[in-house]
Design a protein around this motif. Structure first.
Motif, PDB file in Angstrom:
ATOM      1  N   LEU A   6     -13.991   2.879 -12.407  1.00 47.15           N
ATOM      2  CA  LEU A   6     -12.725   2.209 -12.097  1.00 47.15           C
ATOM      3  C   LEU A   6     -12.788   1.593 -10.704  1.00 47.15           C
ATOM      4  N   PHE A   7     -12.732   0.274 -10.658  1.00 47.80           N
ATOM      5  CA  PHE A   7     -12.562  -0.419  -9.372  1.00 47.80           C
ATOM      6  C   PHE A   7     -11.173  -1.050  -9.344  1.00 47.80           C
ATOM      7  N   THR A   8     -10.238  -0.335  -9.943  1.00 53.88           N
ATOM      8  CA  THR A   8      -8.854  -0.801  -9.993  1.00 53.88           C
ATOM      9  C   THR A   8      -8.112  -0.193  -8.811  1.00 53.88           C
ATOM     10  N   PRO A   9      -7.076  -0.872  -8.348  1.00 56.16           N
ATOM     11  CA  PRO A   9      -6.324  -0.309  -7.208  1.00 56.16           C
ATOM     12  C   PRO A   9      -5.370   0.775  -7.692  1.00 56.16           C
ATOM     13  N   GLY A  10      -5.902   1.763  -8.353  1.00 56.25           N
ATOM     14  CA  GLY A  10      -5.160   2.873  -8.938  1.00 56.25           C
ATOM     15  C   GLY A  10      -4.912   2.627 -10.405  1.00 56.25           C
ATOM     16  N   ILE A 167       1.768   4.108  -0.910  1.00 56.24           N
ATOM     17  CA  ILE A 167       1.230   4.559  -2.205  1.00 56.24           C
ATOM     18  C   ILE A 167      -0.264   4.283  -2.359  1.00 56.24           C
ATOM     19  N   SER A 168      -0.707   3.066  -2.080  1.00 58.91           N
ATOM     20  CA  SER A 168      -2.160   2.882  -2.199  1.00 58.91           C
ATOM     21  C   SER A 168      -2.861   3.019  -0.846  1.00 58.91           C
ATOM     22  N   GLY A 169      -2.075   3.185   0.215  1.00 58.18           N
ATOM     23  CA  GLY A 169      -2.676   3.166   1.543  1.00 58.18           C
ATOM     24  C   GLY A 169      -3.030   4.526   2.148  1.00 58.18           C
ATOM     25  N   ILE A 170      -2.146   5.494   1.960  1.00 60.77           N
ATOM     26  CA  ILE A 170      -2.341   6.766   2.669  1.00 60.77           C
ATOM     27  C   ILE A 170      -3.562   7.512   2.116  1.00 60.77           C
ATOM     28  N   GLY A 171      -4.391   7.976   3.020  1.00 60.85           N
ATOM     29  CA  GLY A 171      -5.660   8.603   2.636  1.00 60.85           C
ATOM     30  C   GLY A 171      -6.796   7.598   2.540  1.00 60.85           C
ATOM     31  N   TRP A 180       2.924   7.578  15.129  1.00 56.20           N
ATOM     32  CA  TRP A 180       3.581   6.272  15.021  1.00 56.20           C
ATOM     33  C   TRP A 180       5.100   6.392  14.951  1.00 56.20           C
ATOM     34  N   GLY A 181       5.580   7.582  14.573  1.00 54.55           N
ATOM     35  CA  GLY A 181       7.032   7.788  14.483  1.00 54.55           C
ATOM     36  C   GLY A 181       7.646   7.259  13.206  1.00 54.55           C
ATOM     37  N   ILE A 182       7.002   7.554  12.069  1.00 50.89           N
ATOM     38  CA  ILE A 182       7.576   7.182  10.766  1.00 50.89           C
ATOM     39  C   ILE A 182       8.600   8.243  10.375  1.00 50.89           C
ATOM     40  N   ASP A 183       9.697   7.814   9.762  1.00 51.29           N
ATOM     41  CA  ASP A 183      10.737   8.775   9.389  1.00 51.29           C
ATOM     42  C   ASP A 183      10.565   9.318   7.983  1.00 51.29           C
ATOM     43  N   ILE A 184      10.138   8.452   7.064  1.00 53.17           N
ATOM     44  CA  ILE A 184       9.922   8.918   5.691  1.00 53.17           C
ATOM     45  C   ILE A 184       8.834   8.038   5.064  1.00 53.17           C
ATOM     46  N   ALA A 185       7.944   8.668   4.304  1.00 51.57           N
ATOM     47  CA  ALA A 185       6.846   7.920   3.692  1.00 51.57           C
ATOM     48  C   ALA A 185       6.531   8.521   2.337  1.00 51.57           C
ATOM     49  N   VAL A 186       6.004   7.688   1.457  1.00 55.94           N
ATOM     50  CA  VAL A 186       5.714   8.148   0.104  1.00 55.94           C
ATOM     51  C   VAL A 186       4.316   7.700  -0.294  1.00 55.94           C
ATOM     52  N   THR A 187       3.637   8.541  -1.068  1.00 54.36           N
ATOM     53  CA  THR A 187       2.394   8.076  -1.670  1.00 54.36           C
ATOM     54  C   THR A 187       2.265   8.662  -3.071  1.00 54.36           C
ATOM     55  N   GLY A 188       1.254   8.184  -3.804  1.00 55.38           N
ATOM     56  CA  GLY A 188       1.036   8.633  -5.174  1.00 55.38           C
ATOM     57  C   GLY A 188      -0.326   9.283  -5.298  1.00 55.38           C
ATOM     58  N   SER A 189      -0.514  10.052  -6.362  1.00 56.90           N
ATOM     59  CA  SER A 189      -1.744  10.837  -6.512  1.00 56.90           C
ATOM     60  C   SER A 189      -2.952  10.017  -6.944  1.00 56.90           C
ATOM     61  N   GLN A 190      -2.731   8.879  -7.595  1.00 59.08           N
ATOM     62  CA  GLN A 190      -3.829   8.182  -8.299  1.00 59.08           C
ATOM     63  C   GLN A 190      -4.543   7.115  -7.458  1.00 59.08           C
ATOM     64  N   LYS A 191      -4.510   7.272  -6.128  1.00 57.81           N
ATOM     65  CA  LYS A 191      -5.153   6.282  -5.255  1.00 57.81           C
ATOM     66  C   LYS A 191      -6.198   7.004  -4.400  1.00 57.81           C
ATOM     67  N   GLY A 192      -5.990   7.049  -3.107  1.00 58.37           N
ATOM     68  CA  GLY A 192      -6.948   7.706  -2.232  1.00 58.37           C
ATOM     69  C   GLY A 192      -7.082   9.203  -2.476  1.00 58.37           C
ATOM     70  N   MET A 338     -11.253   2.746  -3.258  1.00 58.20           N
ATOM     71  CA  MET A 338     -10.546   3.838  -2.557  1.00 58.20           C
ATOM     72  C   MET A 338     -10.820   5.155  -3.264  1.00 58.20           C
ATOM     73  N   GLY A 339     -10.796   6.196  -2.464  1.00 58.93           N
ATOM     74  CA  GLY A 339     -10.952   7.536  -3.016  1.00 58.93           C
ATOM     75  C   GLY A 339     -12.401   7.953  -3.134  1.00 58.93           C
ATOM     76  N   TYR A 340     -12.778   8.241  -4.378  1.00 57.53           N
ATOM     77  CA  TYR A 340     -14.101   8.793  -4.680  1.00 57.53           C
ATOM     78  C   TYR A 340     -15.111   7.647  -4.773  1.00 57.53           C
ATOM     79  N   VAL A 341     -15.406   7.006  -3.647  1.00 57.36           N
ATOM     80  CA  VAL A 341     -16.215   5.788  -3.625  1.00 57.36           C
ATOM     81  C   VAL A 341     -17.242   5.897  -2.497  1.00 57.36           C
ATOM     82  N   ASN A 342     -18.490   5.550  -2.813  1.00 59.28           N
ATOM     83  CA  ASN A 342     -19.508   5.503  -1.765  1.00 59.28           C
ATOM     84  C   ASN A 342     -20.279   4.168  -1.821  1.00 59.28           C
TER      85      ASN A 342
END
Lengths: 379, 379
Positions: A6-10, A167-171, A180-192, A338-342
């Motif tokens: 998978l070379f898809t962005p999630g 979502i696709s950025g964190i990790g 940086w002083g972020i107040d709230i952030a969200v991410t998803g499991s299927q990316k990094g 992203m993620g499991y990529v070398n």
């Protein structure tokens, strides 16, 4: 012999040891055994978000559910919000705000460009009564990285919150909740995070709780106050997605043992090699200056039916590259890294792009892209 | 040698072939490969709900999320709803309605008893402007089965909808969406479906769409109109929990090949044997007449610290039985027998109950419970 890549962005590839953890015997979630696993996951998530004072809440949902949680918990009826809309996922913030009747001021950003923090500043100056700025770390639809650090500086010291869709950025891309002083952030499991989709992680800084306490928008499943109470007992408010949380225990351990700075650096190197490989083939990048570590978006050269090539490649070899979405369909393609990529994955990805171009009738000097990747990653 | 056995009322045991399907290579969700799998799952779900005309929507969430989807999609601001509240999960309908400012009329039912359909009838007569009756097939907190068929007869022909929480019931206890005339129903993956938690299935009859079209309560992730549009293209509105859907492909195939009537009959037989085994030990059932196929709830005999026994059993042997929740904590224990369960599992469960009682100092003739189970299931 088909092999799935998978070379898809999630969703992204999942390490075998994470799959094994996902396949562990099912256990009950109201036990000390589960609580210990969950407490460890929650603690390691704080590391990935780079927060000490914040708390991370795990929802059984896609990332979009986590975005809705951010909106429904920080705002109240009649509130005004500013949304940075630079693609499908920036626009999603505006759609969710609209659903809740929030007075939404949009900062429209051209597809493929990052928002200018000065424009965010001007908008905040103009909209003094805005309560939250919603923005995106990595705009998955275009490959653009918005400069969250600079936006956070603009927001800081003013009476409004900064909410980040990571979502696709964190990790994958540098992100520092506390610094940086972020107040709230969200991410998803299927990316990094190298996990299947099905978990949303919402990180809440101490600075966001005043608004959350006051919020009167209706929410039951997304209620962060209930989730906070549950987390203090090492659990979730409602039945957690146990097998995915077992998997998360393993995948975030892998991230933590590599070290987050090294994870970011690995992605930066692989992203750079991907871009150089693409350029060596004579193709033009879509999000040139604004591209980051997450994915590489590329303009489809004239005369090539690249989407047909993507489908043929997938059906025949199991290698999946992504096309464009909505108005970018047929105009760009996207290579997720992203993620499991070398390094070998990037060689493979660029060789697949060469194959699609070649079979699509585009004049390409076979091997030129992969050679450039080799020079950068091995040389 | 610990071996994990879950006799909890969710999550339940997962067949190895379902775990293998869950561990399949990750694929991208915007592909014909995924769409084919998803279309098959959605079609087989209709079979489990026993509907031809209805549609089943799959959310990445716990069952509670699916309940919220039912409320947020069928009601509008200022609407009135009737809630049958006979335990923790019936009460959850009232809590969700309250969150959305719905004018909620509760029918309070004593813990351990089923609602009298005549009382539902009287309430509907009195509350002529109510739009939806929310009820529960299997009240997981007490083991009670409400007579949904009879309640549906009461609701039929009147200008209001019937919404059923079938979270622990569907796929275990007889349930017929079309024949009984249910308008909307929800279930979760971690019960009779033999799957990990993380999916909610919401079945919508044609009769519910008028209200859904009109509904003005805010929802983004739970929006059934968007899910319907997506389902018509064999997909979901937002990223699906792919690995769990792969697993569902296998588990619902197992249910379908056994045949739903046989699945119900198997559970009925196992539930009967469990109750008889419990009675043979001199214990008293909690939901006597109102008990069903899903779980057996039992009054904890005086002087026995059963919850401590549950914990010791789990820690030492890996066998998990559930205690009571909230106000029933310490008063009852619950033996779940749903999903991937056969006669030998019931022997095991009752032998575990005997062990807890014996070690807890309760005078029990060892083997008396399992003998009774043998007589019923083997004899």
């Amino acid at each position: 012999m088909k092999k799935t890549y998978l070379f898809t962005p999630g969703p992204t590839q999942i390490p075998p040891e994470v799959v094994l953890a996902e396949a562990s015997p099912m256990i009950h979630h109201r036990t000390s055994e589960f609580s210990d696993i969950f407490a460890n996951v929650s603690e390691n998530l704080k590391y990935v978000f780079q927060t000490k004072d914040g708390e991370v809440f795990t929802f059984a949902s896609s990332g979009t559910g986590g975005m809705e949680a951010c909106v429904a918990n920080t705002l109240s009826r009649g509130d005004k919000a500013i949304v940075v809309s630079g693609g499908k996922f920036g626009e999603r913030w505006a759609q969710i705000c609209g659903t809740y009747g929030v007075n939404t001021v949009k900062i429209e950003v051209e597809n493929g460009k990052a928002v200018d923090p000065a424009v965010v500043n001007d908008t905040i100056e103009k909209e003094q009564d805005a309560k939250v700025v919603f923005t995106t770390l990595s705009e998955t639809s275009t490959g653009v990285i918005h400069n969250i650090e600079a936006i956070a500086k603009v927001v800081k010291g003013r009476n409004l919150l900064l909410a980040v869709d990571g979502i696709s950025g964190i990790g994958v891309q540098p992100f520092k909740m506390d610094d940086w002083g972020i107040d709230i952030a969200v991410t998803g499991s299927q990316k990094g995070f190298m996990l299947p989709p099905g978990l949303a992680f919402v990180c809440v800084a101490q600075s966001a709780w005043d608004s959350i306490e006051k919020s009167d928008l209706p929410k039951y499943y997304w209620n962060l106050k209930k989730m906070r109470k549950a987390l203090s007992s090492k659990t979730t408010a409602y039945t957690p997605a146990i097998s995915l949380i077992m998997a998360a225990g393993k995948s975030i351990e892998i991230i933590r043992s590599e070290g987050i700075e090294k994870v970011w650096a690995r992605h930066a190197k692989l992203a750079h090699a991907t871009r150089e490989g693409i350029k060596a083939l004579g193709l033009e990048l879509f999000a040139n200056d604004a591209a980051g570590n997450v994915l590489t978006s590329v303009k489809i050269p004239k005369g090539v039916n690249f989407d047909a090539g993507i489908k043929k490649l997938r059906d025949e070899t199991g290698v999946t590259i992504a096309g464009g979405q909505d108005e970018l369909k047929g105009k760009i393609f996207r290579v997720g890294h992203m993620g499991y990529v070398n390094e070998f994955d990037i060689v493979l990805a660029i060789s697949a792009v060469e194959k699609i171009l070649h079979e699509g009738g585009y004049k390409v000097e076979l091997g030129k892209g992969v050679s450039r990747v080799q020079e950068i990653l091995v040389g």
